[in-house]
Scaffold this active site. Sequence first.
Site, PDB file in Angstrom:
ATOM      1  CG  ASP A  99      17.961   8.391  23.425  1.00 40.10           C
ATOM      2  OD1 ASP A  99      17.100   8.362  24.234  1.00 40.10           O
ATOM      3  OD2 ASP A  99      18.885   9.093  23.109  1.00 40.10           O
ATOM      4  CE  LYS A 124      20.127  12.452  23.788  1.00 35.97           C
ATOM      5  NZ  LYS A 124      19.020  12.024  23.267  1.00 35.97           N
TER       6      LYS A 124
HETATM    7  P1  NAP Z   1      21.643  16.373  18.040  1.00 38.84           P
HETATM    8  O1  NAP Z   1      22.685  15.233  18.300  1.00 38.84           O
HETATM    9  O2  NAP Z   1      21.858  17.625  18.046  1.00 38.84           O
HETATM   10  O3  NAP Z   1      21.203  15.807  16.401  1.00 38.84           O
HETATM   11  C1  NAP Z   1      20.301  16.738  15.728  1.00 38.84           C
HETATM   12  C2  NAP Z   1      20.394  16.358  14.239  1.00 38.84           C
HETATM   13  O4  NAP Z   1      19.268  17.185  13.534  1.00 38.84           O
HETATM   14  C3  NAP Z   1      21.741  16.541  13.532  1.00 38.84           C
HETATM   15  O5  NAP Z   1      21.850  15.550  12.504  1.00 38.84           O
HETATM   16  C4  NAP Z   1      21.367  17.936  12.763  1.00 38.84           C
HETATM   17  O6  NAP Z   1      22.017  18.677  11.832  1.00 38.84           O
HETATM   18  C5  NAP Z   1      19.833  17.953  12.348  1.00 38.84           C
HETATM   19  N1  NAP Z   1      19.273  19.113  12.296  1.00 38.84           N
HETATM   20  C6  NAP Z   1      19.115  20.195  13.258  1.00 38.84           C
HETATM   21  N2  NAP Z   1      18.528  21.216  12.904  1.00 38.84           N
HETATM   22  C7  NAP Z   1      18.103  20.667  11.416  1.00 38.84           C
HETATM   23  C8  NAP Z   1      17.532  21.521  10.236  1.00 38.84           C
HETATM   24  N3  NAP Z   1      17.357  22.771  10.587  1.00 38.84           N
HETATM   25  N4  NAP Z   1      17.306  20.925   9.305  1.00 38.84           N
HETATM   26  C9  NAP Z   1      17.789  19.525   9.045  1.00 38.84           C
HETATM   27  N5  NAP Z   1      18.384  19.013   9.922  1.00 38.84           N
HETATM   28  C10 NAP Z   1      18.639  19.538  11.131  1.00 38.84           C
HETATM   29  O7  NAP Z   1      20.030  16.098  18.556  1.00 38.84           O
HETATM   30  P2  NAP Z   1      19.658  14.485  19.250  1.00 38.84           P
HETATM   31  O8  NAP Z   1      19.949  14.307  20.605  1.00 38.84           O
HETATM   32  O9  NAP Z   1      19.943  13.491  18.154  1.00 38.84           O
HETATM   33  O10 NAP Z   1      18.170  15.048  19.148  1.00 38.84           O
HETATM   34  C11 NAP Z   1      17.437  15.161  17.823  1.00 38.84           C
HETATM   35  C12 NAP Z   1      15.739  15.215  18.276  1.00 38.84           C
HETATM   36  O11 NAP Z   1      15.141  13.976  18.690  1.00 38.84           O
HETATM   37  C13 NAP Z   1      15.468  16.276  19.530  1.00 38.84           C
HETATM   38  O12 NAP Z   1      14.155  16.917  18.833  1.00 38.84           O
HETATM   39  C14 NAP Z   1      15.258  15.563  20.535  1.00 38.84           C
HETATM   40  O13 NAP Z   1      14.309  16.124  21.570  1.00 38.84           O
HETATM   41  C15 NAP Z   1      14.667  14.217  20.063  1.00 38.84           C
HETATM   42  N6  NAP Z   1      14.767  13.185  20.935  1.00 38.84           N
HETATM   43  C16 NAP Z   1      13.662  12.424  21.451  1.00 38.84           C
HETATM   44  C17 NAP Z   1      13.750  11.355  22.125  1.00 38.84           C
HETATM   45  C18 NAP Z   1      12.609  10.646  22.631  1.00 38.84           C
HETATM   46  O14 NAP Z   1      12.638   9.942  23.458  1.00 38.84           O
HETATM   47  N7  NAP Z   1      11.436  10.730  22.298  1.00 38.84           N
HETATM   48  C19 NAP Z   1      15.172  10.505  22.477  1.00 38.84           C
HETATM   49  C20 NAP Z   1      16.020  11.378  22.022  1.00 38.84           C
HETATM   50  C21 NAP Z   1      16.073  12.530  20.881  1.00 38.84           C
HETATM   51  P3  NAP Z   1      23.044  18.083  10.625  1.00 38.84           P
HETATM   52  O15 NAP Z   1      22.319  18.361   9.487  1.00 38.84           O
HETATM   53  O16 NAP Z   1      24.413  18.871  10.983  1.00 38.84           O
HETATM   54  O17 NAP Z   1      23.298  16.480  10.742  1.00 38.84           O
END
Ligand code: NAP
Length: 273
Positions: free
Chosen positions: A91, A55
């Site tokens: 979002d 994103k």
């Molecule tokens: P992203 O850009 O890859 O960011 C993920 C974040 O989570 C980063 O800050 C990452 O690492 C952190 N993270 C990953 N694994 C981790 C762990 N084991 N422990 C602690 N932190 C961890 O992903 P995103 O697009 O933001 O999506 C995040 C989540 O939201 C996903 O599950 C996605 O499906 C969900 N989502 C849902 C909706 C909806 O409409 N319901 C919309 C968007 C996203 P760092 O610690 O490096 O920062």
Amino acid sequence: MDHSASPLIFNSYFKRMRLNWRYGLFPVRPDFLHEFMKKVKKSPLIGLNVTIPYKERIILYMDELNEDATRIGAVNVIHNREGRLIGFNTDSLGFRWVLCGHLSFKIKKAVVLGAGGAARSVIYSLHTEGTEEIVFFTRSKARLKKVRRDFAFITGLKGYLWEKVKIKEKAREADLIINATPVGMFPYMEETPLDIDFSIKKNHVAFDLIYNPLETRFLKEAKDKGMTTENGVRMFIYQALESLKIWWKPQVEERLFIQSSEEVLNATLLERG
Ligand code: NAP
């Protein structure tokens, strides 16, 4: 990428509307992203959704960004206007819709777990809805610096490196805790970003952006503690609806889209357990 339920909701709506449209998944390897985006520009695709982990990186390939996407620094919807790619962020609209329409509590303090694309949308939306203190956590020093810098205009924003004791201290004081990490998502359902083993306040809300499973371990533990819980389904449906309105403006039948999406998601995700 193949965790996405987007094809389910879009294709089920297209079928109901007897539209000859198709929504498909394109899993793209990081080293192929550049090539893929060049192909998109020349393709007849009307638009795309962008999901984890692209994103933020996808912005490089946009010819234009709308205001929300610019402020948030993340794009989850692309409109392909004859080879000109416009980036949007729905979002944030989905999150705001749930916050204002379904969680009727005034959120003064919020804790956001994560600092990726979704966390950025959440932080921005909370700010626009008047949340006074927003605290986010990340494991990455680089992300910590970047989010602090990009959102320097949000006075009540504080960011910390991921540290369990600190997270619990802040979560205990907050009105709303949001999981914006993929921790606990299918098939890693035994994982949780935060053990809810601390005392909670009245009207404490736990919001997990994950919608698969419908109830993550994080939400189950929060519910057992007496917290109000919200999964990612409503936000997901609403961001999809807003995506469709961008690609295909006036014709979307909003109520029908929401109803058909709820039906197909609940049926499929409940079946998966
Ligand atoms: P992203 O850009 O890859 O960011 C993920 C974040 O989570 C980063 O800050 C990452 O690492 C952190 N993270 C990953 N694994 C981790 C762990 N084991 N422990 C602690 N932190 C961890 O992903 P995103 O697009 O933001 O999506 C995040 C989540 O939201 C996903 O599950 C996605 O499906 C969900 N989502 C849902 C909706 C909806 O409409 N319901 C919309 C968007 C996203 P760092 O610690 O490096 O920062």
